[in-house]
Design a protein around this motif. Structure first.
Motif, PDB file in Angstrom:
ATOM      1  N   ARG A 112      -7.783 -20.480   6.360  1.00 34.97           N
ATOM      2  CA  ARG A 112      -8.474 -19.342   6.069  1.00 34.97           C
ATOM      3  C   ARG A 112      -8.082 -18.281   6.596  1.00 34.97           C
ATOM      4  N   MET A 113      -8.324 -18.758   7.802  1.00 33.73           N
ATOM      5  CA  MET A 113      -8.317 -17.509   8.884  1.00 33.73           C
ATOM      6  C   MET A 113      -6.657 -16.623   8.839  1.00 33.73           C
ATOM      7  N   LEU A 114      -5.298 -17.389   8.416  1.00 28.61           N
ATOM      8  CA  LEU A 114      -4.638 -16.843   8.895  1.00 28.61           C
ATOM      9  C   LEU A 114      -4.212 -15.781   7.093  1.00 28.61           C
ATOM     10  N   ILE A 115      -4.904 -16.134   6.145  1.00 30.57           N
ATOM     11  CA  ILE A 115      -4.810 -16.254   5.376  1.00 30.57           C
ATOM     12  C   ILE A 115      -5.202 -14.846   4.678  1.00 30.57           C
ATOM     13  N   VAL A 116      -6.831 -14.367   5.147  1.00 33.48           N
ATOM     14  CA  VAL A 116      -8.044 -12.947   5.764  1.00 33.48           C
ATOM     15  C   VAL A 116      -6.679 -12.231   6.749  1.00 33.48           C
ATOM     16  N   LEU A 117      -6.078 -12.552   7.578  1.00 33.96           N
ATOM     17  CA  LEU A 117      -4.967 -11.963   8.590  1.00 33.96           C
ATOM     18  C   LEU A 117      -4.112 -10.807   8.033  1.00 33.96           C
ATOM     19  N   LEU A 118      -3.367 -12.237   6.752  1.00 32.11           N
ATOM     20  CA  LEU A 118      -2.163 -11.860   6.152  1.00 32.11           C
ATOM     21  C   LEU A 118      -2.496 -10.575   5.012  1.00 32.11           C
ATOM     22  N   ILE A 119      -3.936 -10.319   4.545  1.00 32.26           N
ATOM     23  CA  ILE A 119      -4.665  -9.528   3.521  1.00 32.26           C
ATOM     24  C   ILE A 119      -4.348  -8.136   4.524  1.00 32.26           C
ATOM     25  N   LEU A 120      -5.295  -8.217   5.427  1.00 31.88           N
ATOM     26  CA  LEU A 120      -5.765  -7.107   6.615  1.00 31.88           C
ATOM     27  C   LEU A 120      -4.147  -6.325   6.431  1.00 31.88           C
ATOM     28  N   ILE A 121      -3.617  -7.087   7.484  1.00 38.47           N
ATOM     29  CA  ILE A 121      -2.252  -6.819   7.725  1.00 38.47           C
ATOM     30  C   ILE A 121      -1.602  -6.122   6.020  1.00 38.47           C
ATOM     31  N   GLY A 122      -1.816  -6.675   5.273  1.00 38.40           N
ATOM     32  CA  GLY A 122      -0.440  -6.322   4.101  1.00 38.40           C
ATOM     33  C   GLY A 122      -1.530  -4.790   3.488  1.00 38.40           C
ATOM     34  N   ILE A 123      -3.285  -4.660   3.246  1.00 38.61           N
ATOM     35  CA  ILE A 123      -3.665  -3.503   3.765  1.00 38.61           C
ATOM     36  C   ILE A 123      -3.499  -2.299   4.468  1.00 38.61           C
ATOM     37  N   TYR A 124      -3.161  -2.754   5.569  1.00 37.28           N
ATOM     38  CA  TYR A 124      -2.875  -1.877   7.119  1.00 37.28           C
ATOM     39  C   TYR A 124      -1.420  -1.661   6.173  1.00 37.28           C
ATOM     40  N   VAL A 125      -0.662  -2.062   5.658  1.00 34.51           N
ATOM     41  CA  VAL A 125       0.764  -1.613   5.747  1.00 34.51           C
ATOM     42  C   VAL A 125       0.775  -1.265   4.264  1.00 34.51           C
ATOM     43  N   GLY A 126       0.195  -1.414   3.521  1.00 40.11           N
ATOM     44  CA  GLY A 126      -0.070  -0.660   2.084  1.00 40.11           C
ATOM     45  C   GLY A 126      -0.406   0.736   2.215  1.00 40.11           C
ATOM     46  N   SER A 127      -1.273   0.755   3.324  1.00 43.36           N
ATOM     47  CA  SER A 127      -2.419   1.561   3.855  1.00 43.36           C
ATOM     48  C   SER A 127      -1.127   3.437   4.063  1.00 43.36           C
ATOM     49  N   LEU A 144       1.139   4.545   2.332  1.00 46.24           N
ATOM     50  CA  LEU A 144       0.689   4.922   1.162  1.00 46.24           C
ATOM     51  C   LEU A 144       1.071   6.663   1.756  1.00 46.24           C
ATOM     52  N   VAL A 145       0.689   6.753   2.485  1.00 48.90           N
ATOM     53  CA  VAL A 145      -0.126   7.689   3.677  1.00 48.90           C
ATOM     54  C   VAL A 145       1.482   8.482   4.839  1.00 48.90           C
ATOM     55  N   LYS A 146       2.190   7.719   4.185  1.00 51.33           N
ATOM     56  CA  LYS A 146       3.319   7.929   4.717  1.00 51.33           C
ATOM     57  C   LYS A 146       2.875   8.111   6.922  1.00 51.33           C
TER      58      LYS A 146
END
Length: 267
Positions: free
Chosen positions: A18-33, A36-38
């Protein structure tokens, strides 16, 4: 009858997953952001040392900075007064609202709901937003900064005071009611003496917090040490701006030490 037995190894394995999944989600949000803002992360990290060197080279107060000490101390004093006055006035109104809004002391549930909603609304509007809204009506003045800090503090302290009162032992209030005490006697003899120490700690904390916020509000309201910092910064007098930052830090530390001593005295 089956029982879902889970071994400690399985429990920790699922927890790590579960912790790994949450970490991957947070990393995905950061990379996407970032995409998005370059935002170029690596280039920004590389520039940090050069930025810090420039900062320490230009913002260190010099002998010339002493000539600015008089105006800085005057504006810092005004900022401190606005911070203290807005906090004290807001704490008085917050205490009255908290008594009416706490579940253990509210005269009616509807009153509690209205006060909680109002406190949540005031608290969730940032102090900078309050300053920008009030600028249209009160222009650039100390009173605008006072009101911005007042409304934000009122919402924050109302919520904090309400929770403090609700955490008190309800049996003491019930005991006072059992011997015939009226509503006001229960509040002033049972609630306030018991909660006085915690309530005072919240007020002292908000004074410290509002001093920092008042500096930022001053940039918008054109008053106090925040406006003076903006003036020095835009006129490239970085040493004077650095002196302001240093004096604010010293004042905040002194306030914190004083607050700690007061808390120990009333504990």
């Amino acid at each position: 009858m089956k029982t879902n037995y889970q071994s400690p190894q399985q429990f920790y394995r699922q927890r790590r997953l579960r912790m790994l999944i949450v970490l991957l989600i947070l990393i995905g949000i950061y990379v996407g952001s970032m995409l998005l803002v370059k935002f170029q992360t690596w280039n920004s990290i590389v520039k940090i040392p050069a930025g810090l060197i420039w900062l320490f080279h230009n913002f260190i107060p010099t002998e010339r900075s002493i000539s600015y000490l008089g105006p800085i101390l005057y504006q810092l004093w005004r900022t401190l007064l606005v911070s203290i006055s807005s906090t004290i006035v807001a704490s008085i109104f917050a205490l009255m609202a908290a008594i009416l809004g706490a579940k253990t002391t509210t005269p009616h549930r509807s009153v509690s709901l209205v006060i909680r909603f109002g406190a949540s609304l005031l608290r969730n509007i940032p102090v900078v937003a309050w300053a920008m809204i009030l600028l249209f009506s009160f222009k650039q003045s100390d009173f605008t900064g006072f009101l911005a800090l007042f409304f934000m503090t009122l919402g924050y302290l109302t919520r904090a005071f309400t929770e403090t009162i609700e955490d008190l032992d309800a049996e003491k209030i019930q005991a006072l009611q059992a011997v015939g005490a009226n509503y006001f006697q229960c509040v002033f003899c049972g609630v306030l003496p018991e909660a006085a120490s915690t309530l005072t700690s919240w007020v002292l904390y908000m004074i410290e917090n509002n001093l920092r916020d008042a500096t930022l509000v001053g940039l918008l309201t054109g008053t106090g040490v925040g406006f003076l910092f903006d003036t020095y910064f835009k006129s490239f007098r970085y040493d004077a701006a650095g002196l302001i930052v240093l004096l604010i830090a010293i004042l905040v530390i002194l306030l914190e030490l004083t607050s700690t001593q007061i808390r120990r005295a009333i504990a």
